[in-house]
Design a protein around this motif. Structure first.
Motif, short mmCIF file in Angstrom:
data_model
loop_
_atom_site.label_atom_id
_atom_site.label_comp_id
_atom_site.label_asym_id
_atom_site.label_seq_id
_atom_site.Cartn_x
_atom_site.Cartn_y
_atom_site.Cartn_z
N LEU A 136 -7.63 7.19 -9.33
CA LEU A 136 -7.49 7.87 -8.04
C LEU A 136 -8.85 8.17 -7.43
N LEU A 137 -9.79 8.66 -8.27
CA LEU A 137 -11.10 9.01 -7.76
C LEU A 137 -11.88 7.78 -7.31
N ILE A 138 -11.85 6.73 -8.14
CA ILE A 138 -12.56 5.51 -7.78
C ILE A 138 -11.96 4.92 -6.51
N GLY A 139 -10.62 4.86 -6.45
CA GLY A 139 -9.97 4.35 -5.24
C GLY A 139 -10.29 5.23 -4.05
N GLY A 140 -10.35 6.53 -4.28
CA GLY A 140 -10.64 7.46 -3.20
C GLY A 140 -12.02 7.26 -2.61
N ILE A 141 -12.98 6.87 -3.45
CA ILE A 141 -14.33 6.60 -2.96
C ILE A 141 -14.29 5.51 -1.90
N LEU A 142 -13.68 4.41 -2.24
CA LEU A 142 -13.60 3.30 -1.30
C LEU A 142 -12.74 3.67 -0.10
N LEU A 143 -11.64 4.35 -0.36
CA LEU A 143 -10.73 4.73 0.71
C LEU A 143 -11.43 5.57 1.76
N ARG B 97 -1.16 2.59 -7.66
CA ARG B 97 -1.29 4.05 -7.78
C ARG B 97 -2.01 4.61 -6.55
N LEU B 98 -3.04 3.89 -6.10
CA LEU B 98 -3.79 4.34 -4.93
C LEU B 98 -2.90 4.37 -3.69
N ILE B 99 -2.09 3.33 -3.51
CA ILE B 99 -1.19 3.29 -2.36
C ILE B 99 -0.17 4.42 -2.45
N GLU B 100 0.39 4.65 -3.64
CA GLU B 100 1.36 5.74 -3.82
C GLU B 100 0.74 7.09 -3.49
N SER B 101 -0.50 7.28 -3.91
CA SER B 101 -1.14 8.59 -3.75
C SER B 101 -1.39 8.94 -2.30
N THR B 102 -1.38 7.95 -1.41
CA THR B 102 -1.62 8.21 0.01
C THR B 102 -0.37 8.02 0.87
N SER B 103 0.75 7.81 0.20
CA SER B 103 2.00 7.59 0.94
C SER B 103 3.00 8.71 0.65
N THR B 104 3.65 9.16 1.67
CA THR B 104 4.68 10.19 1.49
C THR B 104 6.04 9.59 1.18
N ASN B 105 6.12 8.25 1.18
CA ASN B 105 7.43 7.63 1.21
C ASN B 105 7.81 6.72 0.06
N ILE B 106 6.88 5.97 -0.52
CA ILE B 106 7.27 4.91 -1.44
C ILE B 106 6.67 5.06 -2.84
N LYS B 107 7.28 4.37 -3.78
CA LYS B 107 6.76 4.27 -5.13
C LYS B 107 7.02 2.87 -5.66
N PHE B 108 6.24 2.50 -6.66
CA PHE B 108 6.34 1.17 -7.25
C PHE B 108 6.72 1.27 -8.72
#
Length: 401
Positions: free
Chosen positions: A99-106, A374-385
């Motif tokens: 999450l943190l690594i993805g958040g850096i790029l995000l 996980r990164l996509i899920e963490s920024t979405s209010t709607n979906i999960k994989f």
């Protein structure tokens, strides 16, 4: 203030990990000196990564082994009871690092979503690994050659003459000033799902070929034009030599002299996209020619017989060749097509609504699919994989209407 370019993001991350060579370090330093307005942002990036490194220490702990060592020294103490603190830290670290690594790029590349809900776990024992450099070359003679990443392969024609060399993820074809016109069929390079490869044509034109793509080209160019054919996606950096360079797709023809542009023409996508980075091109769709300027993209839809030209951030459509996925307000359905080709997986949508959710973000292409989702899920209010082997099921999160 302009956003930090994709290649600088990659250099920054490599520098903070201690993985830059001298040439890359010099390039990064020169960019930083030329853009002092980004210094505060980069300092925040460094601080965030340091936190990631600290959390990573917990992930390296083996709870059972640690507790055994503790038991050896404490089991004789009266009233001693072990508590699963380390186990909790280990689990937390496993979730926080991606999450943190993805958040850096995000946060550095594109705007964040407004809501950041709790994370839904992607349940997969082993991560789904990303693609790699691989391709198959089919010569005009019909001979097929598997191109290997680290090999030093010499490519010969039917006469036994060396026409190219394959090395360091790139196949380069030699120029021949005294060649005469021949009637042989063109060569084809096919990059399978989960692959990518670089090609340097005999005229010096460099082409980055993306996953699930096919490029057709001759040993040498003859006559007044240089013509290649493409199905899939490729980024072209055309060498100027006075002769027009033409890229033919199923529905269009792109005519250039010397320029850089991206062509996306997959069969399973509704439209073709030609994105011009620099130079000038003319795109022929049907009987009409459409000139493009740098920063413009032409979209043509053969089903609806429509053509649209618009201004775009070209890095959103070319960053794939620089080892980055970048998405800006993109539907999950479209993102799934790109991930399917790179990770060699299949997406199953439980309902039509889940295809329309949009995501904005960026992540390095060498990231495992599990971390990316996980990164996509963490920024979405709607979906999960949910991942099961090579099958990813996309569903709505519980409680979402």
């Amino acid at each position: 203030m302009e956003k930090i370019p994709s290649h600088i993001i990659c250099l920054l991350l490599s520098s903070l990990k201690g993985q830059l060579n001298n040439a890359d370090q010099t390039q990064l330093q020169n960019w930083l000196e030329a853009h002092p307005e980004h210094h505060k942002e980069i300092k925040q990036l460094e601080n965030t990564l340091q936190k990631v490194i600290q959390v990573a220490h917990f992930k390296q702990i083996q709870p059972e082994k640690a507790w055994k060592n503790i038991d050896t020294h404490t089991s004789k103490r009266p009233g001693w009871k072990k508590k699963p603190i380390l186990t909790r830290y280990s689990i937390a670290a496993g979730l926080l690092i991606p999450l943190l690594i993805g958040g850096i790029l995000l946060s550095r590349l594109l705007p964040k979503e407004k809501n950041t809900p709790a994370l839904s776990l992607v349940t997969k024992p082993e991560p789904v690994k990303p693609g790699s450099t691989k391709a198959v070359l089919e010569l005009s003679s019909g001979e097929k050659i598997v191109l290997e990443e680290s090999a030093n392969q010499k490519i010969r024609n039917t006469k036994g003459e060396i026409i190219g060399v394959n090395t360091t993820n790139t196949i380069a074809f030699k120029s021949s000033a005294n060649s005469c016109k021949i009637t042989e069929k063109p060569n084809h390079i096919y990059v399978p799902i989960g692959g990518e490869y670089n090609v340097i044509l005999s005229d010096g034109t460099q082409i980055w070929v993306n996953s699930d793509s096919r490029l057709s080209f001759p040993d040498h160019f003859y006559g007044a034009e240089r013509v290649v054919e493409l199905s899939g996606e490729a980024y072209f950096q055309v060498k100027h030599d006075g002769k027009p360079f033409i890229v033919k797709t199923k529905h269009s023809a792109i005519r250039v002299l010397g320029t850089a542009f991206n062509v996306c023409c997959y069969k399973d996508e509704a439209s073709e996209q030609i994105t011009l980075v620099k130079g000038a091109v003319k795109v022929k769709v049907g009987k009409k020619n459409y000139p493009l300027r740098p920063g413009e993209q032409l979209r043509s839809n053969p089903d609806s017989n429509t053509v649209e030209i618009r201004k775009v951030n070209t890095e959103l459509y070319t960053s794939w060749k620089d080892n980055l996925f970048r998405f800006q307000d993109m539907p999950i359905e479209d993102i799934a097509l790109k991930l399917k080709r790179w990770y060699d997986v299949n997406f199953i949508f439980q309902n039509e609504e889940s295809k329309k959710y949009r995501f904005t973000g960026a992540v390095e292409k060498n990231t495992s699919l599990n971390e990316l989702l996980r990164l996509i899920e963490s920024t979405s209010t709607n979906i999960k994989f949910e991942i099961k082997e090579k099958e990813i099921t996309v569903t709505k999160k519980q409680g979402v209407r």
